[in-house]
Scaffold this motif. Structure first.
Motif, PDB file in Angstrom:
ATOM      1  N   CYS A  99      18.810  -6.479 -33.498  1.00  0.00           N
ATOM      2  CA  CYS A  99      18.238  -5.137 -33.537  1.00  0.00           C
ATOM      3  C   CYS A  99      18.396  -4.464 -32.181  1.00  0.00           C
ATOM      4  O   CYS A  99      18.051  -5.051 -31.146  1.00  0.00           O
ATOM      5  N   ALA A 100      18.884  -3.229 -32.202  1.00  0.00           N
ATOM      6  CA  ALA A 100      19.014  -2.446 -30.969  1.00  0.00           C
ATOM      7  C   ALA A 100      18.767  -0.974 -31.279  1.00  0.00           C
ATOM      8  O   ALA A 100      19.338  -0.435 -32.230  1.00  0.00           O
ATOM      9  N   GLU A 101      17.928  -0.340 -30.489  1.00  0.00           N
ATOM     10  CA  GLU A 101      17.629   1.082 -30.638  1.00  0.00           C
ATOM     11  C   GLU A 101      17.567   1.719 -29.251  1.00  0.00           C
ATOM     12  O   GLU A 101      17.130   1.084 -28.291  1.00  0.00           O
ATOM     13  N   TYR A 102      17.994   2.986 -29.169  1.00  0.00           N
ATOM     14  CA  TYR A 102      17.878   3.724 -27.906  1.00  0.00           C
ATOM     15  C   TYR A 102      16.888   4.866 -28.077  1.00  0.00           C
ATOM     16  O   TYR A 102      16.953   5.628 -29.048  1.00  0.00           O
ATOM     17  N   SER A 103      15.964   4.984 -27.122  1.00  0.00           N
ATOM     18  CA  SER A 103      14.965   6.041 -27.148  1.00  0.00           C
ATOM     19  C   SER A 103      15.370   7.154 -26.193  1.00  0.00           C
ATOM     20  O   SER A 103      15.472   6.933 -24.980  1.00  0.00           O
ATOM     21  N   THR A 104      15.584   8.345 -26.729  1.00  0.00           N
ATOM     22  CA  THR A 104      15.876   9.497 -25.871  1.00  0.00           C
ATOM     23  C   THR A 104      14.612   9.975 -25.166  1.00  0.00           C
ATOM     24  O   THR A 104      14.699  10.616 -24.114  1.00  0.00           O
ATOM     25  N   GLU A 105      13.443   9.657 -25.723  1.00  0.00           N
ATOM     26  CA  GLU A 105      12.184  10.068 -25.102  1.00  0.00           C
ATOM     27  C   GLU A 105      11.904   9.276 -23.825  1.00  0.00           C
ATOM     28  O   GLU A 105      11.468   9.842 -22.814  1.00  0.00           O
ATOM     29  N   THR A 106      12.121   7.970 -23.851  1.00  0.00           N
ATOM     30  CA  THR A 106      11.839   7.139 -22.678  1.00  0.00           C
ATOM     31  C   THR A 106      13.101   6.776 -21.902  1.00  0.00           C
ATOM     32  O   THR A 106      13.010   6.170 -20.841  1.00  0.00           O
ATOM     33  N   ARG A 107      14.282   7.117 -22.467  1.00  0.00           N
ATOM     34  CA  ARG A 107      15.580   6.787 -21.878  1.00  0.00           C
ATOM     35  C   ARG A 107      15.714   5.278 -21.669  1.00  0.00           C
ATOM     36  O   ARG A 107      16.175   4.799 -20.637  1.00  0.00           O
ATOM     37  N   GLN A 108      15.316   4.523 -22.693  1.00  0.00           N
ATOM     38  CA  GLN A 108      15.351   3.070 -22.631  1.00  0.00           C
ATOM     39  C   GLN A 108      15.982   2.487 -23.895  1.00  0.00           C
ATOM     40  O   GLN A 108      15.981   3.118 -24.952  1.00  0.00           O
ATOM     41  N   MET A 142      14.304  -3.274 -37.377  1.00  0.00           N
ATOM     42  CA  MET A 142      13.578  -2.421 -36.453  1.00  0.00           C
ATOM     43  C   MET A 142      14.106  -0.994 -36.577  1.00  0.00           C
ATOM     44  O   MET A 142      15.294  -0.782 -36.795  1.00  0.00           O
ATOM     45  N   SER A 143      13.208  -0.025 -36.430  1.00  0.00           N
ATOM     46  CA  SER A 143      13.608   1.368 -36.514  1.00  0.00           C
ATOM     47  C   SER A 143      12.792   2.179 -35.522  1.00  0.00           C
ATOM     48  O   SER A 143      11.654   1.827 -35.191  1.00  0.00           O
ATOM     49  N   LEU A 144      13.375   3.288 -35.053  1.00  0.00           N
ATOM     50  CA  LEU A 144      12.755   4.086 -34.014  1.00  0.00           C
ATOM     51  C   LEU A 144      12.748   5.550 -34.420  1.00  0.00           C
ATOM     52  O   LEU A 144      13.744   6.080 -34.902  1.00  0.00           O
ATOM     53  N   SER A 145      11.607   6.202 -34.213  1.00  0.00           N
ATOM     54  CA  SER A 145      11.480   7.632 -34.473  1.00  0.00           C
ATOM     55  C   SER A 145      10.573   8.230 -33.412  1.00  0.00           C
ATOM     56  O   SER A 145       9.364   8.008 -33.424  1.00  0.00           O
ATOM     57  N   GLY A 146      11.164   8.968 -32.475  1.00  0.00           N
ATOM     58  CA  GLY A 146      10.370   9.483 -31.374  1.00  0.00           C
ATOM     59  C   GLY A 146       9.820   8.346 -30.538  1.00  0.00           C
ATOM     60  O   GLY A 146      10.545   7.461 -30.109  1.00  0.00           O
ATOM     61  N   PHE A 147       8.512   8.356 -30.296  1.00  0.00           N
ATOM     62  CA  PHE A 147       7.863   7.289 -29.539  1.00  0.00           C
ATOM     63  C   PHE A 147       7.445   6.119 -30.426  1.00  0.00           C
ATOM     64  O   PHE A 147       6.887   5.137 -29.931  1.00  0.00           O
ATOM     65  N   GLU A 148       7.663   6.220 -31.722  1.00  0.00           N
ATOM     66  CA  GLU A 148       7.179   5.200 -32.657  1.00  0.00           C
ATOM     67  C   GLU A 148       8.246   4.155 -32.959  1.00  0.00           C
ATOM     68  O   GLU A 148       9.334   4.487 -33.444  1.00  0.00           O
ATOM     69  N   LEU A 149       7.925   2.909 -32.671  1.00  0.00           N
ATOM     70  CA  LEU A 149       8.807   1.785 -32.932  1.00  0.00           C
ATOM     71  C   LEU A 149       8.240   0.998 -34.103  1.00  0.00           C
ATOM     72  O   LEU A 149       7.121   0.492 -34.038  1.00  0.00           O
ATOM     73  N   ILE A 150       9.008   0.917 -35.199  1.00  0.00           N
ATOM     74  CA  ILE A 150       8.566   0.213 -36.403  1.00  0.00           C
ATOM     75  C   ILE A 150       9.307  -1.105 -36.484  1.00  0.00           C
ATOM     76  O   ILE A 150      10.551  -1.145 -36.480  1.00  0.00           O
ATOM     77  N   VAL A 151       8.573  -2.208 -36.549  1.00  0.00           N
ATOM     78  CA  VAL A 151       9.152  -3.544 -36.478  1.00  0.00           C
ATOM     79  C   VAL A 151       8.762  -4.327 -37.721  1.00  0.00           C
ATOM     80  O   VAL A 151       7.573  -4.430 -38.064  1.00  0.00           O
ATOM     81  N   ALA A 152       9.754  -4.899 -38.404  1.00  0.00           N
ATOM     82  CA  ALA A 152       9.511  -5.732 -39.583  1.00  0.00           C
ATOM     83  C   ALA A 152       9.627  -7.194 -39.194  1.00  0.00           C
ATOM     84  O   ALA A 152      10.663  -7.633 -38.694  1.00  0.00           O
ATOM     85  N   VAL A 153       8.552  -7.932 -39.427  1.00  0.00           N
ATOM     86  CA  VAL A 153       8.504  -9.366 -39.142  1.00  0.00           C
ATOM     87  C   VAL A 153       7.956 -10.064 -40.376  1.00  0.00           C
ATOM     88  O   VAL A 153       6.813  -9.835 -40.763  1.00  0.00           O
ATOM     89  N   GLY A 154       8.767 -10.907 -41.011  1.00  0.00           N
ATOM     90  CA  GLY A 154       8.335 -11.562 -42.239  1.00  0.00           C
ATOM     91  C   GLY A 154       8.078 -10.540 -43.327  1.00  0.00           C
ATOM     92  O   GLY A 154       8.951  -9.754 -43.690  1.00  0.00           O
ATOM     93  N   SER A 155       6.852 -10.513 -43.842  1.00  0.00           N
ATOM     94  CA  SER A 155       6.472  -9.525 -44.858  1.00  0.00           C
ATOM     95  C   SER A 155       5.565  -8.444 -44.284  1.00  0.00           C
ATOM     96  O   SER A 155       4.921  -7.709 -45.036  1.00  0.00           O
ATOM     97  N   SER A 156       5.523  -8.342 -42.951  1.00  0.00           N
ATOM     98  CA  SER A 156       4.635  -7.400 -42.284  1.00  0.00           C
ATOM     99  C   SER A 156       5.422  -6.323 -41.551  1.00  0.00           C
ATOM    100  O   SER A 156       6.589  -6.509 -41.204  1.00  0.00           O
ATOM    101  N   VAL A 157       4.753  -5.199 -41.313  1.00  0.00           N
ATOM    102  CA  VAL A 157       5.312  -4.114 -40.509  1.00  0.00           C
ATOM    103  C   VAL A 157       4.322  -3.778 -39.406  1.00  0.00           C
ATOM    104  O   VAL A 157       3.142  -3.511 -39.676  1.00  0.00           O
ATOM    105  N   ASP A 158       4.788  -3.820 -38.161  1.00  0.00           N
ATOM    106  CA  ASP A 158       3.973  -3.451 -37.011  1.00  0.00           C
ATOM    107  C   ASP A 158       4.559  -2.203 -36.372  1.00  0.00           C
ATOM    108  O   ASP A 158       5.783  -2.079 -36.230  1.00  0.00           O
ATOM    109  N   ILE A 159       3.692  -1.289 -35.961  1.00  0.00           N
ATOM    110  CA  ILE A 159       4.123  -0.036 -35.354  1.00  0.00           C
ATOM    111  C   ILE A 159       3.590   0.027 -33.930  1.00  0.00           C
ATOM    112  O   ILE A 159       2.401  -0.194 -33.684  1.00  0.00           O
ATOM    113  N   TYR A 160       4.497   0.313 -32.991  1.00  0.00           N
ATOM    114  CA  TYR A 160       4.158   0.385 -31.577  1.00  0.00           C
ATOM    115  C   TYR A 160       4.428   1.789 -31.050  1.00  0.00           C
ATOM    116  O   TYR A 160       5.306   2.493 -31.544  1.00  0.00           O
ATOM    117  N   ASP A 161       3.702   2.148 -30.014  1.00  0.00           N
ATOM    118  CA  ASP A 161       3.969   3.366 -29.256  1.00  0.00           C
ATOM    119  C   ASP A 161       4.738   2.946 -28.008  1.00  0.00           C
ATOM    120  O   ASP A 161       4.254   2.107 -27.235  1.00  0.00           O
TER     121      ASP A 161
END
Length: 348
Positions: A99-108, A142-161
């Motif tokens: 999984c790899a995503e680039y954030s234009t908001e944080t430039r990371q 894993m998916s990214l939208s703005g500052f929100e990072l959505i992560v799928a692990v097993g049967s769960s979904v965790d969302i990070y800022d």
């Protein structure tokens, strides 16, 4: 919907892991298990770049039109200048990175994989590795939208800022009762108009929403509709039934949400089916002709008018037939876009 297959002088030699359209053009980035990263200009049907690495490439993403990243089976994270073809490794995971995503908001760059870690890389700081979070299990998607990072692990979904990754802001531990195969969030967009008949509520674009696909062929939506009147939270089985009317148990390998047509998304499964759906009306919009290979990856261009489909074996089933991979692009004309925006269904 018109469709055409991309032609390569040197064919892709192994499974395709990811395809992604560029942020502001119809250039298509392609990563594959043959250890090559390719850049294909769809508008003129020309391969612009092909560069090899030492390991299979399991994911890729754009930083901008001329810069991209790849994630390797050896744990490497590599940055590419797509104009010169020069690449440099910025760091490593302890295991395969898928999984790899680039954030234009944080430039990371945010990466994750089989070492049960989420790592954040800063291309503009003195040291690239700026944050590392240990998880309890491998990251499947894993998916990214703005500052929100959505992560799928097993049967769960965790969302990070991304502004505070120390703890997740929302955890759905019972998102599915089976393992999740893919997660996709509605792309963050600074544009409001695709054409005179498709207009978005920009405030709604910043709300948290996502779709997940499971190993047993179901899709679950957590997508607030832009009007704010309804929250699209429901689950359905998306692949066709067999002639005996029994459900196939076929994994949903990828989901692509249209960046401009509200609530419209496509699913691709391991049996080679690509289907478009409307979240608001809860209807099937159209099916593409089935592919002989599994659907490995899906992506819309930045205007939501072109859908690219990567058909390839995915190393997920022992009985999977390894046919040559292919990538096709399907262009939606204005009449088709209008029918889709109206929620009317059709067969292709």
């Amino acid at each position: 919907m018109n469709g055409s297959c991309l032609e390569f002088e040197n064919p892709i030699r192994d499974a395709i892991s990811r395809i992604r359209f560029a942020p502001q053009s119809n250039n298509l980035l392609i990563s594959s298990w043959d250890s090559s990263l390719r850049l294909f200009e769809v508008d003129c049907s020309k391969l612009r770049l092909e560069t090899s690495s030492e390991a299979a490439l399991l994911d890729c993403c754009f930083q901008e039109e001329s810069v991209s990243f790849s994630a390797g089976s050896d744990g490497s994270i590599t940055r590419y200048d797509l104009q010169s073809g020069i690449s440099n490794k910025i760091g490593n995971h302890d295991d395969m990175v898928n999984c790899a995503e680039y954030s234009t908001e944080t430039r990371q760059v945010i990466t994750a994989g089989f070492d049960k870690k989420i790592i954040v890389w800063d291309m503009f700081g003195a040291k690239p590795l700026v944050f590392q979070k240990n998880l309890d299990a491998e990251v499947e998607s894993m998916s990214l939208s703005g500052f929100e990072l959505i992560v799928a692990v097993g049967s769960s979904v965790d969302i990070y800022d991304l502004r505070n990754l120390d703890q997740c802001v929302q955890s759905n531990e019972s998102c599915m009762d089976v393992p999740i195969r893919c997660v996709s969030s509605i792309p963050y967009s600074k544009h409001g108009i695709l054409s005179e008949f498709i207009i978005f509520n920009i405030t709604a674009l910043r709300e948290m929403r996502y779709a997940v696909g499971s190993v047993d062929g179901r899709v679950k939506l957590e997508i607030p509709y832009p009007s704010g009147s309804n929250n699209m939270g429901y689950m359905f089985r998306c692949h066709p039934k067999s002639r005996d009317r029994r459900n196939h148990v076929v994994p949903v390998n990828d989901i692509a949400l249209n960046p401009f047509i509200s609530g419209v998304f496509v699913t691709g499964d391991n049996a080679g089916y690509v289907t478009a759906w409307d979240a608001k009306s809860r209807r099937r919009l159209f099916d593409l002709p089935s592919y002989s290979n599994s659907i490995a990856s899906l992506t819309y261009n930045h205007e939501g008018q072109i859908l690219a489909v990567a058909s390839s074996h995915t190393f997920q089933e022992a009985t999977e037939i390894e046919k040559p991979p292919q990538i096709s692009v399907h262009k939606l004309d204005e009449s088709h876009l209008r029918s889709v925006s109206d929620g009317s269904s059709s067969r292709e």
